[in-house]
Design a protein around this motif. Structure first.
Motif, PDB file in Angstrom:
ATOM      1  N   GLU A  25     -76.797  -9.853  -8.835  1.00 32.45           N
ATOM      2  CA  GLU A  25     -77.124  -9.851  -7.420  1.00 32.45           C
ATOM      3  C   GLU A  25     -78.563 -10.261  -7.229  1.00 32.45           C
ATOM      4  O   GLU A  25     -79.256 -10.571  -8.204  1.00 32.45           O
ATOM      5  N   SER A  26     -79.003 -10.267  -6.007  1.00 30.21           N
ATOM      6  CA  SER A  26     -80.335 -10.764  -5.700  1.00 30.21           C
ATOM      7  C   SER A  26     -81.419 -10.013  -6.481  1.00 30.21           C
ATOM      8  O   SER A  26     -81.359  -8.806  -6.635  1.00 30.21           O
ATOM      9  N   ILE A  27     -82.379 -10.780  -6.973  1.00 33.38           N
ATOM     10  CA  ILE A  27     -83.501 -10.172  -7.690  1.00 33.38           C
ATOM     11  C   ILE A  27     -84.751 -10.098  -6.821  1.00 33.38           C
ATOM     12  O   ILE A  27     -85.821  -9.738  -7.300  1.00 33.38           O
ATOM     13  N   VAL A  28     -84.597 -10.432  -5.559  1.00 34.14           N
ATOM     14  CA  VAL A  28     -85.756 -10.411  -4.669  1.00 34.14           C
ATOM     15  C   VAL A  28     -86.389  -9.024  -4.636  1.00 34.14           C
ATOM     16  O   VAL A  28     -87.607  -8.868  -4.629  1.00 34.14           O
ATOM     17  N   SER A  29     -85.550  -8.000  -4.654  1.00 38.66           N
ATOM     18  CA  SER A  29     -86.064  -6.628  -4.567  1.00 38.66           C
ATOM     19  C   SER A  29     -86.343  -6.014  -5.927  1.00 38.66           C
ATOM     20  O   SER A  29     -86.754  -4.848  -6.008  1.00 38.66           O
ATOM     21  N   ILE A  30     -86.150  -6.777  -6.974  1.00 35.39           N
ATOM     22  CA  ILE A  30     -86.438  -6.265  -8.320  1.00 35.39           C
ATOM     23  C   ILE A  30     -87.946  -6.296  -8.527  1.00 35.39           C
ATOM     24  O   ILE A  30     -88.578  -7.349  -8.430  1.00 35.39           O
ATOM     25  N   SER A  31     -88.524  -5.150  -8.819  1.00 37.46           N
ATOM     26  CA  SER A  31     -89.978  -5.054  -8.929  1.00 37.46           C
ATOM     27  C   SER A  31     -90.515  -5.847 -10.116  1.00 37.46           C
ATOM     28  O   SER A  31     -91.479  -6.589  -9.992  1.00 37.46           O
ATOM     29  N   VAL A  32     -89.879  -5.673 -11.253  1.00 32.94           N
ATOM     30  CA  VAL A  32     -90.372  -6.330 -12.470  1.00 32.94           C
ATOM     31  C   VAL A  32     -89.189  -6.844 -13.280  1.00 32.94           C
ATOM     32  O   VAL A  32     -88.265  -6.099 -13.568  1.00 32.94           O
ATOM     33  N   GLY A  54     -96.506 -10.623  -8.129  1.00 33.60           N
ATOM     34  CA  GLY A  54     -97.685 -10.415  -8.957  1.00 33.60           C
ATOM     35  C   GLY A  54     -97.822 -11.459 -10.037  1.00 33.60           C
ATOM     36  O   GLY A  54     -97.041 -12.396 -10.103  1.00 33.60           O
ATOM     37  N   SER A  55     -98.830 -11.295 -10.865  1.00 32.03           N
ATOM     38  CA  SER A  55     -99.081 -12.270 -11.919  1.00 32.03           C
ATOM     39  C   SER A  55     -98.289 -11.911 -13.174  1.00 32.03           C
ATOM     40  O   SER A  55     -98.009 -10.753 -13.440  1.00 32.03           O
ATOM     41  N   THR A  56     -97.960 -12.911 -13.927  1.00 28.79           N
ATOM     42  CA  THR A  56     -97.207 -12.706 -15.159  1.00 28.79           C
ATOM     43  C   THR A  56     -98.102 -12.151 -16.259  1.00 28.79           C
ATOM     44  O   THR A  56     -99.331 -12.318 -16.225  1.00 28.79           O
ATOM     45  N   ASN A  57     -97.483 -11.504 -17.214  1.00 28.35           N
ATOM     46  CA  ASN A  57     -98.209 -10.956 -18.351  1.00 28.35           C
ATOM     47  C   ASN A  57     -97.449 -11.275 -19.629  1.00 28.35           C
ATOM     48  O   ASN A  57     -96.216 -11.333 -19.627  1.00 28.35           O
ATOM     49  N   TYR A  58     -98.210 -11.449 -20.707  1.00 28.08           N
ATOM     50  CA  TYR A  58     -97.613 -11.833 -21.974  1.00 28.08           C
ATOM     51  C   TYR A  58     -98.177 -11.001 -23.121  1.00 28.08           C
ATOM     52  O   TYR A  58     -99.340 -10.591 -23.096  1.00 28.08           O
ATOM     53  N   PHE A  66     -95.306 -19.226 -24.603  1.00 24.04           N
ATOM     54  CA  PHE A  66     -94.148 -18.814 -23.807  1.00 24.04           C
ATOM     55  C   PHE A  66     -94.523 -18.774 -22.326  1.00 24.04           C
ATOM     56  O   PHE A  66     -95.654 -18.442 -21.969  1.00 24.04           O
ATOM     57  N   THR A  67     -93.541 -19.077 -21.496  1.00 19.47           N
ATOM     58  CA  THR A  67     -93.730 -18.987 -20.047  1.00 19.47           C
ATOM     59  C   THR A  67     -92.532 -18.303 -19.415  1.00 19.47           C
ATOM     60  O   THR A  67     -91.397 -18.741 -19.610  1.00 19.47           O
ATOM     61  N   ILE A  68     -92.805 -17.236 -18.666  1.00 17.60           N
ATOM     62  CA  ILE A  68     -91.753 -16.551 -17.936  1.00 17.60           C
ATOM     63  C   ILE A  68     -91.796 -16.996 -16.479  1.00 17.60           C
ATOM     64  O   ILE A  68     -92.878 -17.200 -15.919  1.00 17.60           O
ATOM     65  N   SER A  69     -90.620 -17.171 -15.909  1.00 21.45           N
ATOM     66  CA  SER A  69     -90.555 -17.556 -14.503  1.00 21.45           C
ATOM     67  C   SER A  69     -89.298 -16.965 -13.877  1.00 21.45           C
ATOM     68  O   SER A  69     -88.348 -16.644 -14.583  1.00 21.45           O
ATOM     69  N   ARG A  70     -89.337 -16.822 -12.569  1.00 19.67           N
ATOM     70  CA  ARG A  70     -88.165 -16.286 -11.884  1.00 19.67           C
ATOM     71  C   ARG A  70     -87.795 -17.206 -10.736  1.00 19.67           C
ATOM     72  O   ARG A  70     -88.663 -17.704 -10.027  1.00 19.67           O
TER      73      ARG A  70
END
Length: 118
Positions: A25-32, A54-58, A66-70
């Protein structure tokens, strides 16, 4: 929220893979949204996080590679992995954390195996 990870496989050192984590389902409301990994015989470690707004962390071991994106429109989180090393070999898991009604919720996807070998 159910999570489905995919994209793992066998890659040579120096190669690239892109992992996907599709939410039910939608991840818009997923905090992290996060990616973890667990190498054989080791504990699970945090690889990357992408907080909502917020900003990504690695982890230091993957910074610059590596690059994380949503993609909220597709309810999917990605992990682009470049310059892979043998020590990146592990089962990779996606994870979601959110709050609702004052309560904490979390969900794990099934793992996807990444094998780095020549």
């Amino acid at each position: 929220v159910q999570l489905q990870a995919s994209g793992g496989g066998l890659v040579q050192p120096g190669g690239s893979l892109r992992l996907s984590c599709a939410a039910s389902e939608s991840i818009v409301s997923i905090s992290v949204m996060s990616w973890y990994r667990q190498a054989s015989g080791k504990g699970r470690e945090l690889v990357a996080t992408t907080p909502s707004g917020g900003s990504t962390n690695y982890a230091d071991s993957v910074k610059g590679r590596f690059t994380i994106s949503r993609d909220n429109a597709k309810n999917t989180v990605y992990l682009q992995m470049n310059s892979l090393k043998p020590e990146d070999e592990a089962v990779y898991y996606c994870h979601a954390y959110w709050r609702l009604g004052g309560r904490n919720f979390a969900s794990w996807g099934q793992g996807t195996q990444v094998t780095v070998s020549s």
